[in-house]
Design a protein around this motif. Structure first.
Motif, PDB file in Angstrom:
ATOM      1  N   LEU A 265     -16.781 -12.465   1.297  1.00 21.53           N
ATOM      2  CA  LEU A 265     -15.542 -11.970   1.880  1.00 21.53           C
ATOM      3  C   LEU A 265     -14.765 -11.280   0.776  1.00 21.53           C
ATOM      4  N   SER A 266     -14.437 -10.023   0.987  1.00 25.93           N
ATOM      5  CA  SER A 266     -13.720  -9.268  -0.039  1.00 25.93           C
ATOM      6  C   SER A 266     -12.842  -8.237   0.643  1.00 25.93           C
ATOM      7  N   GLY A 267     -12.345  -7.299  -0.144  1.00 29.12           N
ATOM      8  CA  GLY A 267     -11.550  -6.224   0.425  1.00 29.12           C
ATOM      9  C   GLY A 267     -10.101  -6.302   0.010  1.00 29.12           C
ATOM     10  N   GLN A 268      -9.282  -5.417   0.569  1.00 25.39           N
ATOM     11  CA  GLN A 268      -7.894  -5.319   0.162  1.00 25.39           C
ATOM     12  C   GLN A 268      -7.079  -6.543   0.568  1.00 25.39           C
ATOM     13  N   SER A 269      -7.597  -7.322   1.509  1.00 20.38           N
ATOM     14  CA  SER A 269      -6.839  -8.489   1.949  1.00 20.38           C
ATOM     15  C   SER A 269      -6.825  -9.590   0.900  1.00 20.38           C
ATOM     16  N   ILE A 270      -7.718  -9.519  -0.039  1.00 15.35           N
ATOM     17  CA  ILE A 270      -7.775 -10.508  -1.110  1.00 15.35           C
ATOM     18  C   ILE A 270      -7.440  -9.813  -2.419  1.00 15.35           C
ATOM     19  N   ALA A 271      -6.425 -10.296  -3.118  1.00  9.48           N
ATOM     20  CA  ALA A 271      -6.000  -9.663  -4.362  1.00  9.48           C
ATOM     21  C   ALA A 271      -7.130  -9.668  -5.365  1.00  9.48           C
ATOM     22  N   SER A 272      -7.224  -8.585  -6.125  1.00 11.47           N
ATOM     23  CA  SER A 272      -8.307  -8.468  -7.107  1.00 11.47           C
ATOM     24  C   SER A 272      -8.235  -9.563  -8.152  1.00 11.47           C
ATOM     25  N   LEU A 273      -7.018 -10.067  -8.441  1.00 10.91           N
ATOM     26  CA  LEU A 273      -6.884 -11.136  -9.428  1.00 10.91           C
ATOM     27  C   LEU A 273      -7.524 -12.435  -8.961  1.00 10.91           C
ATOM     28  N   LEU A 274      -7.672 -12.604  -7.647  1.00 13.36           N
ATOM     29  CA  LEU A 274      -8.225 -13.838  -7.106  1.00 13.36           C
ATOM     30  C   LEU A 274      -9.708 -13.719  -6.800  1.00 13.36           C
ATOM     31  N   SER A 275     -10.281 -12.557  -6.989  1.00 11.96           N
ATOM     32  CA  SER A 275     -11.668 -12.318  -6.617  1.00 11.96           C
ATOM     33  C   SER A 275     -12.638 -12.844  -7.667  1.00 11.96           C
ATOM     34  N   THR A 276     -13.795 -13.316  -7.213  1.00 12.59           N
ATOM     35  CA  THR A 276     -14.845 -13.754  -8.129  1.00 12.59           C
ATOM     36  C   THR A 276     -15.666 -12.581  -8.645  1.00 12.59           C
ATOM     37  N   HIS A 277     -15.570 -11.420  -7.963  1.00  9.50           N
ATOM     38  CA  HIS A 277     -16.361 -10.243  -8.321  1.00  9.50           C
ATOM     39  C   HIS A 277     -15.456  -9.039  -8.565  1.00  9.50           C
ATOM     40  N   PRO A 278     -15.902  -8.111  -9.420  1.00  6.64           N
ATOM     41  CA  PRO A 278     -15.164  -6.848  -9.563  1.00  6.64           C
ATOM     42  C   PRO A 278     -15.264  -6.069  -8.257  1.00  6.64           C
ATOM     43  N   SER A 279     -14.413  -5.069  -8.109  1.00  3.21           N
ATOM     44  CA  SER A 279     -14.478  -4.242  -6.915  1.00  3.21           C
ATOM     45  C   SER A 279     -15.787  -3.458  -6.897  1.00  3.21           C
ATOM     46  N   LEU A 280     -16.214  -3.081  -5.700  1.00  2.00           N
ATOM     47  CA  LEU A 280     -17.427  -2.279  -5.565  1.00  2.00           C
ATOM     48  C   LEU A 280     -17.297  -0.992  -6.364  1.00  2.00           C
ATOM     49  N   GLU A 281     -16.116  -0.377  -6.334  1.00  2.00           N
ATOM     50  CA  GLU A 281     -15.907   0.883  -7.050  1.00  2.00           C
ATOM     51  C   GLU A 281     -16.110   0.707  -8.552  1.00  2.00           C
ATOM     52  N   ARG A 282     -15.610  -0.391  -9.099  1.00  2.37           N
ATOM     53  CA  ARG A 282     -15.759  -0.616 -10.538  1.00  2.37           C
ATOM     54  C   ARG A 282     -17.222  -0.855 -10.917  1.00  2.37           C
ATOM     55  N   ARG A 283     -17.935  -1.587 -10.080  1.00  2.51           N
ATOM     56  CA  ARG A 283     -19.349  -1.847 -10.362  1.00  2.51           C
ATOM     57  C   ARG A 283     -20.161  -0.557 -10.280  1.00  2.51           C
ATOM     58  N   LEU A 284     -19.885   0.257  -9.266  1.00  2.05           N
ATOM     59  CA  LEU A 284     -20.612   1.518  -9.121  1.00  2.05           C
ATOM     60  C   LEU A 284     -20.272   2.475 -10.256  1.00  2.05           C
ATOM     61  N   ASP A 285     -19.018   2.473 -10.696  1.00  3.55           N
ATOM     62  CA  ASP A 285     -18.617   3.342 -11.805  1.00  3.55           C
ATOM     63  C   ASP A 285     -19.366   2.967 -13.082  1.00  3.55           C
ATOM     64  N   GLN A 286     -19.496   1.676 -13.349  1.00  3.11           N
ATOM     65  CA  GLN A 286     -20.239   1.244 -14.531  1.00  3.11           C
ATOM     66  C   GLN A 286     -21.702   1.659 -14.439  1.00  3.11           C
ATOM     67  N   LEU A 287     -22.306   1.480 -13.263  1.00  6.25           N
ATOM     68  CA  LEU A 287     -23.706   1.848 -13.085  1.00  6.25           C
ATOM     69  C   LEU A 287     -23.902   3.354 -13.207  1.00  6.25           C
ATOM     70  N   ALA A 288     -22.921   4.133 -12.749  1.00  8.43           N
ATOM     71  CA  ALA A 288     -23.006   5.591 -12.885  1.00  8.43           C
ATOM     72  C   ALA A 288     -22.989   5.993 -14.352  1.00  8.43           C
ATOM     73  N   ARG A 289     -22.161   5.338 -15.151  1.00  7.31           N
ATOM     74  CA  ARG A 289     -22.109   5.639 -16.587  1.00  7.31           C
ATOM     75  C   ARG A 289     -23.429   5.266 -17.264  1.00  7.31           C
ATOM     76  N   ILE A 290     -24.008   4.131 -16.866  1.00  7.83           N
ATOM     77  CA  ILE A 290     -25.301   3.730 -17.427  1.00  7.83           C
ATOM     78  C   ILE A 290     -26.377   4.738 -17.046  1.00  7.83           C
ATOM     79  N   SER A 291     -26.347   5.180 -15.795  1.00  2.67           N
ATOM     80  CA  SER A 291     -27.328   6.160 -15.320  1.00  2.67           C
ATOM     81  C   SER A 291     -27.213   7.462 -16.098  1.00  2.67           C
ATOM     82  N   ALA A 292     -25.972   7.899 -16.368  1.00  6.32           N
ATOM     83  CA  ALA A 292     -25.771   9.119 -17.144  1.00  6.32           C
ATOM     84  C   ALA A 292     -26.277   8.963 -18.575  1.00  6.32           C
TER      85      ALA A 292
END
Length: 296
Positions: A265-292
């Motif tokens: 369960l994730s999304g804007q309804s749960i504050a990022s500070l309370l999440s166990t995982h980084p946002s999907l956007e942050r994870r994809l951004d890191q993977l894009a940098r690794i791919s580059a």
């Protein structure tokens, strides 16, 4: 930690180390305050220590039981075992036990206190949805958790929160709430307030630590397989499909978010500070940098 070929990440390691240091500092300050107030916290520490040891030594069994997972043999799941065999050889680490949980929730998790007592579990939902490359990316992520002993790290990190929670109950159930210290405010109220604050701060620090380790696992898994795009594809596919799972099923799985590859369960309804995982956007951004960086 036994040496493996999973790539280290100094930046994330520093952030995790600082977080652990802050948790330790908070713990020392909390115990010192209790002692200064004349509270005997031995009972609480013993009980919390017992929980810690049980979680540390039985984490694999507890997680499998809770998720209704069962270990499978190479004959039962040859493709799954084949991927894990290959990743184990690539990483130079012992092969973990392999399990499957009968759940439509597309996810995976790894647990166990060290490489010799670890298990990697995938759901039937993720097996149906991902192709071989995507599944390999997810399993590389999970096996990096094993290699870096993340279960042990998170178990130790959660210790302070357990102590603070038990201390609050201790104050309420033993009548400390009405005891006054030199005609000042009730000792129990002070303990209750301090314990609540310590729990809140330790909770936020532990969640931050969890997000750091997920980013580290993404990076290590992508570099091991040299296919960050496959892991990114799996993330997008899983995140999209999780959104179509019934909310009740997601809420039942939510307590195991810290174990999962992607939060139930994730999304804007749960504050990022309370999440166990980084946002999907942050994870994809890191993977894009690794791919580059890899030119892929």
């Amino acid at each position: 930690m036994a040496s493996t070929r999973f790539a280290p990440d100094r930046g994330l390691t520093v952030r995790m180390t600082v977080t652990m240091f802050l948790l330790g500092l908070l713990y020392v300050a909390f115990v010192a305050l209790l002692i200064a107030m004349g509270v005997r916290a031995v009972t609480v520490l013993v009980i919390a220590g017992g929980f810690l040891l049980a979680q540390y030594f039985l984490s694999d069994k507890i997680a499998l039981f809770a998720m209704h997972g069962r270990e499978v043999s190479p004959q039962e799941a040859p493709e799954l075992h084949g991927i894990i065999d290959r990743l184990s050889a690539m990483a130079g680490m012992p092969k973990p036990r392999v399990a499957i949980a009968d759940s439509d929730l597309p996810n995976a998790f790894a647990t166990g206190r060290n490489q010799k007592h670890s298990v990697v579990c995938v759901t039937t939902g993720i097996l149906r949805r991902l192709d071989a490359r995507e599944l390999e990316g997810v399993l590389a992520h999970e096996m990096s958790h094993v290699a870096h002993r993340d279960v042990a790290v998170m178990t130790i990190a959660s210790f302070l929160g357990v102590v603070a929670g038990l201390m609050t109950r201790f104050a309420l159930y033993t009548g400390l709430g009405g005891r006054r210290n030199d005609n000042g405010p009730p000792v129990g109220l002070i303990i209750f307030a301090v314990s609540g604050l310590v729990y809140a701060v330790s909770f936020l620090l532990t969640r931050a630590l969890s997000r750091y380790r997920e980013l580290a696992a993404d990076r290590a898994g992508a570099l091991l397989t040299q296919q960050p795009s496959a892991l990114a594809s799996a993330l997008v596919k899983i995140s999209g499909d999780i959104g179509r799972i019934p909310t009740r099923d997601l809420r039942e799985a939510q307590p195991f978010n810290a174990f999962f590859f992607a939060p139930a369960l994730s999304g804007q309804s749960i504050a990022s500070l309370l999440s166990t995982h980084p946002s999907l956007e942050r994870r994809l951004d890191q993977l894009a940098r690794i791919s580059a960086a890899l030119g892929r």
